[in-house]
Design an enzyme around this catalytic site. Structure first.
Site, PDB file in Angstrom:
ATOM      1  N   HIS A   1      -2.365  -7.020  -5.287  1.00  0.00           N
ATOM      2  CA  HIS A   1      -3.848  -6.755  -5.362  1.00  0.00           C
ATOM      3  C   HIS A   1      -4.584  -8.154  -6.019  1.00  0.00           C
ATOM      4  O   HIS A   1      -5.043  -7.594  -7.018  1.00  0.00           O
ATOM      5  CB  HIS A   1      -4.316  -5.405  -5.684  1.00  0.00           C
ATOM      6  CG  HIS A   1      -4.070  -4.417  -4.586  1.00  0.00           C
ATOM      7  ND1 HIS A   1      -4.941  -4.146  -3.805  1.00  0.00           N
ATOM      8  CD2 HIS A   1      -2.735  -3.723  -4.726  1.00  0.00           C
ATOM      9  CE1 HIS A   1      -4.425  -2.980  -3.191  1.00  0.00           C
ATOM     10  NE2 HIS A   1      -2.957  -2.730  -3.886  1.00  0.00           N
TER      11      HIS A   1
ATOM     12  N   CYS B   1      -1.159  -5.092   0.837  1.00  0.00           N
ATOM     13  CA  CYS B   1      -0.794  -3.718   0.627  1.00  0.00           C
ATOM     14  C   CYS B   1      -0.780  -2.914   1.794  1.00  0.00           C
ATOM     15  O   CYS B   1       0.038  -3.424   2.858  1.00  0.00           O
ATOM     16  CB  CYS B   1      -1.492  -3.308  -0.516  1.00  0.00           C
ATOM     17  SG  CYS B   1      -0.521  -1.873  -1.500  1.00  0.00           S
TER      18      CYS B   1
ATOM     19  N   GLU C   1      -7.257  -9.238  -5.513  1.00  0.00           N
ATOM     20  CA  GLU C   1      -8.854  -9.033  -5.521  1.00  0.00           C
ATOM     21  C   GLU C   1      -9.310  -8.003  -6.832  1.00  0.00           C
ATOM     22  O   GLU C   1     -10.516  -8.106  -6.810  1.00  0.00           O
ATOM     23  CB  GLU C   1      -9.124  -8.092  -4.296  1.00  0.00           C
ATOM     24  CG  GLU C   1      -8.841  -6.649  -4.089  1.00  0.00           C
ATOM     25  CD  GLU C   1      -7.522  -6.300  -3.719  1.00  0.00           C
ATOM     26  OE1 GLU C   1      -6.418  -7.549  -3.761  1.00  0.00           O
ATOM     27  OE2 GLU C   1      -7.196  -5.086  -3.455  1.00  0.00           O
TER      28      GLU C   1
HETATM   29  N1  GLN Z   1       1.142   3.502  -0.444  1.00  0.00           N
HETATM   30  C1  GLN Z   1       0.088   3.076   0.356  1.00  0.00           C
HETATM   31  C2  GLN Z   1       0.706   2.977   1.838  1.00  0.00           C
HETATM   32  O1  GLN Z   1       1.623   3.042   2.289  1.00  0.00           O
HETATM   33  C3  GLN Z   1      -0.366   1.414   0.118  1.00  0.00           C
HETATM   34  C4  GLN Z   1      -0.784   1.483  -1.273  1.00  0.00           C
HETATM   35  C5  GLN Z   1      -2.018   0.299  -1.380  1.00  0.00           C
HETATM   36  O2  GLN Z   1      -2.531  -0.308  -0.424  1.00  0.00           O
HETATM   37  N2  GLN Z   1      -2.581   0.101  -2.512  1.00  0.00           N
HETATM   38  O3  GLN Z   1      -0.392   2.757   2.708  1.00  0.00           O
END
Ligand code: GLN
Length: 187
Positions: free
Chosen positions: A170, A80, A172
């Site tokens: 995610h 992410c 995890e």
């Molecule tokens: N929206 C976050 C970003 O742009 C990422 C979200 C996440 O890691 N769950 O950094």
């Protein structure tokens, strides 16, 4: 041999990655300073807030050494926000961070607020993987050396380029450790 996995712990969901990797027999090392980067077999860049993480990596002196280690082949898994840190191009942000992986991403690709959801999908040929998306980016472009490992509604959500693995979702936070097992198999 037991694998030592560094978990970048400047911000975000690092504890969940430690737990997932320890469940499959790895040793995890919390990384908040550059001394802790020694002797690692791989590195995880967790989810959280990529802007804050990028600033903290620089402030803590981690940015350059981490970038060099990954460029030289250390296996790295970005989840992410971690995927945003690794991406060479960010479609809707002028900032760039580690910028090593030949992907373009769209931050908050599913919208900002009501944008967290769970799907089950195929990752790297593994069926029925639970994929929680939390204000996630998606991958909107890939270079020729990048293999897409998962797609959700026609959008790429996991990919690999050489020693780098990224997922927009995610794993995890689920009980399923297969994505982490895949990552350990890259070492
Ligand atoms: N929206 C976050 C970003 O742009 C990422 C979200 C996440 O890691 N769950 O950094």
């Amino acid at each position: 041999m037991t694998k030592r996995i560094g978990i970048c712990a400047v911000q975000g969901a690092f504890a969940e990655h430690c737990a997932a990797l320890e469940r499959i027999g790895a040793v995890t090392v919390i990384i908040r300073g550059k001394e802790e980067l020694r002797g690692l077999d791989a590195l995880v860049l967790p989810g959280g807030e990529s802007t804050a993480q990028g600033l903290l990596l620089r402030a803590l002196g981690l940015f350059e050494p981490m970038r060099k280690m990954i460029k030289e082949g250390l296996p790295a898994y970005g989840t992410c926000a971690g995927m945003i840190l690794l991406a060479k191009d960010i479609e809707n942000d002028s900032r760039r961070h580690l910028a090593i992986m030949d992907i373009k991403v769209r931050r908050n690709g599913y919208g900002r607020q009501l944008s967290s959801f769970n799907v089950r999908g195929t990752f790297a040929g593994l069926d029925d993987v639970e994929m929680p998306f939390i204000r996630a980016p998606y991958i909107s472009g890939t270079g020729s050396g990048v293999e897409v490992l998962a797609e959700t509604d026609g959008l790429a959500t996991a990919a690999r380029e050489n020693n780098m693995l990224v997922t927009a979702f995610h794993p995890e936070v689920t009980d399923d450790t297969r994505v982490h097992e895949y990552f350990l198999s890259m070492i």
